[in-house]
Motif scaffolding. Sequence first.
Motif, mmCIF file in Angstrom:
data_model
loop_
_atom_site.group_PDB
_atom_site.id
_atom_site.type_symbol
_atom_site.label_atom_id
_atom_site.label_comp_id
_atom_site.label_asym_id
_atom_site.label_seq_id
_atom_site.Cartn_x
_atom_site.Cartn_y
_atom_site.Cartn_z
ATOM 1 N N ALA A 1 23.228 -4.161 -4.501
ATOM 2 C CA ALA A 1 23.352 -2.702 -4.469
ATOM 3 C C ALA A 1 24.489 -2.275 -3.548
ATOM 4 O O ALA A 1 25.254 -1.355 -3.867
ATOM 5 C CB ALA A 1 22.040 -2.082 -4.005
ATOM 6 N N LEU A 2 24.630 -2.949 -2.419
ATOM 7 C CA LEU A 2 25.739 -2.649 -1.515
ATOM 8 C C LEU A 2 27.079 -2.994 -2.156
ATOM 9 O O LEU A 2 28.060 -2.250 -1.994
ATOM 10 C CB LEU A 2 25.564 -3.418 -0.202
ATOM 11 C CG LEU A 2 24.405 -2.964 0.698
ATOM 12 C CD1 LEU A 2 24.261 -3.907 1.884
ATOM 13 C CD2 LEU A 2 24.635 -1.533 1.170
ATOM 14 N N ARG A 3 27.122 -4.098 -2.866
ATOM 15 C CA ARG A 3 28.365 -4.494 -3.541
ATOM 16 C C ARG A 3 28.756 -3.497 -4.613
ATOM 17 O O ARG A 3 29.943 -3.240 -4.845
ATOM 18 C CB ARG A 3 28.207 -5.898 -4.157
ATOM 19 C CG ARG A 3 28.174 -7.034 -3.154
ATOM 20 C CD ARG A 3 29.530 -7.217 -2.474
ATOM 21 N NE ARG A 3 30.574 -7.467 -3.428
ATOM 22 C CZ ARG A 3 30.927 -8.695 -3.849
ATOM 23 N NH1 ARG A 3 30.293 -9.760 -3.395
ATOM 24 N NH2 ARG A 3 31.925 -8.846 -4.711
ATOM 25 N N ARG A 4 27.756 -2.912 -5.300
ATOM 26 C CA ARG A 4 28.019 -1.940 -6.358
ATOM 27 C C ARG A 4 28.122 -0.515 -5.823
ATOM 28 O O ARG A 4 28.282 0.422 -6.606
ATOM 29 C CB ARG A 4 26.908 -2.015 -7.417
ATOM 30 C CG ARG A 4 26.884 -3.309 -8.207
ATOM 31 C CD ARG A 4 25.884 -3.277 -9.336
ATOM 32 N NE ARG A 4 24.508 -3.407 -8.875
ATOM 33 C CZ ARG A 4 23.582 -2.459 -8.971
ATOM 34 N NH1 ARG A 4 23.882 -1.291 -9.493
ATOM 35 N NH2 ARG A 4 22.367 -2.671 -8.526
ATOM 36 N N SER A 5 28.026 -0.393 -4.496
ATOM 37 C CA SER A 5 28.097 0.931 -3.842
ATOM 38 C C SER A 5 27.053 1.893 -4.388
ATOM 39 O O SER A 5 27.307 3.086 -4.591
ATOM 40 C CB SER A 5 29.504 1.527 -4.007
ATOM 41 O OG SER A 5 30.476 0.691 -3.402
ATOM 42 N N VAL A 6 25.849 1.365 -4.617
ATOM 43 C CA VAL A 6 24.741 2.180 -5.098
ATOM 44 C C VAL A 6 24.062 2.844 -3.905
ATOM 45 O O VAL A 6 23.658 2.168 -2.954
ATOM 46 C CB VAL A 6 23.731 1.329 -5.879
ATOM 47 C CG1 VAL A 6 22.518 2.165 -6.272
ATOM 48 C CG2 VAL A 6 24.388 0.734 -7.111
ATOM 49 N N THR A 7 23.938 4.139 -3.951
ATOM 50 C CA THR A 7 23.264 4.871 -2.879
ATOM 51 C C THR A 7 21.805 5.055 -3.258
ATOM 52 O O THR A 7 21.468 5.871 -4.123
ATOM 53 C CB THR A 7 23.925 6.242 -2.649
ATOM 54 O OG1 THR A 7 25.318 6.050 -2.337
ATOM 55 C CG2 THR A 7 23.255 6.970 -1.501
ATOM 56 N N VAL A 8 20.943 4.281 -2.607
ATOM 57 C CA VAL A 8 19.518 4.330 -2.910
ATOM 58 C C VAL A 8 18.755 3.923 -1.657
ATOM 59 O O VAL A 8 19.245 3.111 -0.861
ATOM 60 C CB VAL A 8 19.169 3.393 -4.090
ATOM 61 C CG1 VAL A 8 19.500 1.955 -3.751
ATOM 62 C CG2 VAL A 8 17.707 3.524 -4.488
ATOM 63 N N SER A 9 17.591 4.491 -1.463
ATOM 64 C CA SER A 9 16.775 4.099 -0.318
ATOM 65 C C SER A 9 16.135 2.741 -0.579
ATOM 66 O O SER A 9 15.951 2.333 -1.732
ATOM 67 C CB SER A 9 15.689 5.144 -0.049
ATOM 68 O OG SER A 9 14.809 5.214 -1.154
ATOM 69 N N CYS A 10 15.797 2.065 0.490
ATOM 70 C CA CYS A 10 15.207 0.729 0.356
ATOM 71 C C CYS A 10 13.863 0.787 -0.357
ATOM 72 O O CYS A 10 13.549 -0.052 -1.185
ATOM 73 C CB CYS A 10 15.054 0.097 1.746
ATOM 74 S SG CYS A 10 14.234 -1.492 1.750
ATOM 75 N N GLY A 11 13.047 1.771 -0.012
ATOM 76 C CA GLY A 11 11.743 1.892 -0.653
ATOM 77 C C GLY A 11 10.744 0.848 -0.218
ATOM 78 O O GLY A 11 9.700 0.682 -0.847
ATOM 79 N N CYS A 12 11.036 0.144 0.872
ATOM 80 C CA CYS A 12 10.171 -0.954 1.296
ATOM 81 C C CYS A 12 8.817 -0.458 1.793
ATOM 82 O O CYS A 12 7.790 -1.075 1.528
ATOM 83 C CB CYS A 12 10.856 -1.758 2.390
ATOM 84 S SG CYS A 12 12.401 -2.532 1.864
ATOM 85 N N PHE A 13 8.824 0.654 2.519
ATOM 86 C CA PHE A 13 7.580 1.167 3.074
ATOM 87 C C PHE A 13 7.243 2.563 2.590
ATOM 88 O O PHE A 13 6.280 3.172 3.045
ATOM 89 C CB PHE A 13 7.638 1.137 4.603
ATOM 90 C CG PHE A 13 7.815 -0.250 5.145
ATOM 91 C CD1 PHE A 13 6.780 -1.162 5.117
ATOM 92 C CD2 PHE A 13 9.043 -0.654 5.651
ATOM 93 C CE1 PHE A 13 6.949 -2.446 5.594
ATOM 94 C CE2 PHE A 13 9.223 -1.933 6.134
ATOM 95 C CZ PHE A 13 8.173 -2.837 6.107
ATOM 96 N N GLY A 14 8.063 3.091 1.687
ATOM 97 C CA GLY A 14 7.685 4.294 0.977
ATOM 98 C C GLY A 14 7.941 5.620 1.650
ATOM 99 O O GLY A 14 7.807 6.660 1.015
ATOM 100 N N VAL B 1 0.832 -1.213 0.000
ATOM 101 C CA VAL B 1 0.000 0.000 0.000
ATOM 102 C C VAL B 1 0.861 1.254 0.000
ATOM 103 O O VAL B 1 0.560 2.244 -0.695
ATOM 104 C CB VAL B 1 -0.944 -0.009 1.216
ATOM 105 C CG1 VAL B 1 -1.676 1.323 1.337
ATOM 106 C CG2 VAL B 1 -1.942 -1.151 1.096
ATOM 107 N N SER B 2 1.951 1.247 0.771
ATOM 108 C CA SER B 2 2.790 2.444 0.878
ATOM 109 C C SER B 2 3.481 2.791 -0.439
ATOM 110 O O SER B 2 3.827 3.954 -0.671
ATOM 111 C CB SER B 2 3.838 2.245 1.972
ATOM 112 O OG SER B 2 4.745 1.213 1.631
ATOM 113 N N LYS B 3 3.667 1.801 -1.297
ATOM 114 C CA LYS B 3 4.345 2.047 -2.576
ATOM 115 C C LYS B 3 3.438 2.728 -3.594
ATOM 116 O O LYS B 3 3.922 3.338 -4.551
ATOM 117 C CB LYS B 3 4.870 0.733 -3.155
ATOM 118 C CG LYS B 3 6.024 0.105 -2.388
ATOM 119 C CD LYS B 3 6.460 -1.185 -3.063
ATOM 120 C CE LYS B 3 7.678 -1.800 -2.382
ATOM 121 N NZ LYS B 3 7.373 -2.261 -1.026
#
Length: 213
Positions: free
Chosen positions: A126-139, A56-58
């Motif tokens: 994503a951690l291995r590629r050093s990507v800075t991004v939020s999880c987005g699990c709960f929005g 729902v949060s997404k």
Amino acid sequence: MTATTTATAGSTAPRNCGGAATTGTASSRATTVAELEYVALACRCLIGAVFLISAVSKVRDRSSREAFARTLSALVPAVGSVRLGYLVVAVELLIAIAVALPVTAVWGLGAAAGALMAFSAALWLALRRSVTVSCGCFGWSDTPVSRVHLVRNAVLVASALAGATTHVVAGDTTLLPGGVVVAVGAALVVFIGVVFTDDLASLFAPASPPARS
């Protein structure tokens, strides 16, 4: 005649004691199995609530959908974010429904464990590629992905597997209201910790040293 009667009574007593011990053991096992169903109920409530709120949060508003699309583009750049987003939300809703129904609870919990492991793999890459991004699990959190999210998902995977196992072992068991309240309350406590993982992590994180002037 008296001697025969006494001997017969004496030989019968151990048998009755043995029967009582067997009955007590069976009753204890039945109680233990019944208690497992409360564990299964707590796990079902936890997993169902997590997947329902996550779905729902997404999609609750336009900004949430756009933020989730950006997260998917960063985590899985090779796949179209829009179609994958619809698929993820649909899977999460189906899992929440399946977990809520006793008939499909085992399948729902198994699917939840598989989905969580897939999500964890994407976060780990994503951690291995050093990507800075939020999880987005709960929005609603902009906290970048970290090992804390992997630990959180590991707890959820363990809960899903534990719920499926105990539900199979316990079978159809009549639940008492008091036990249901305790199980739902325990699930609620863990659910709050899962949803506010980022806030709790920042609260207990060691303070960074002040910058030198």
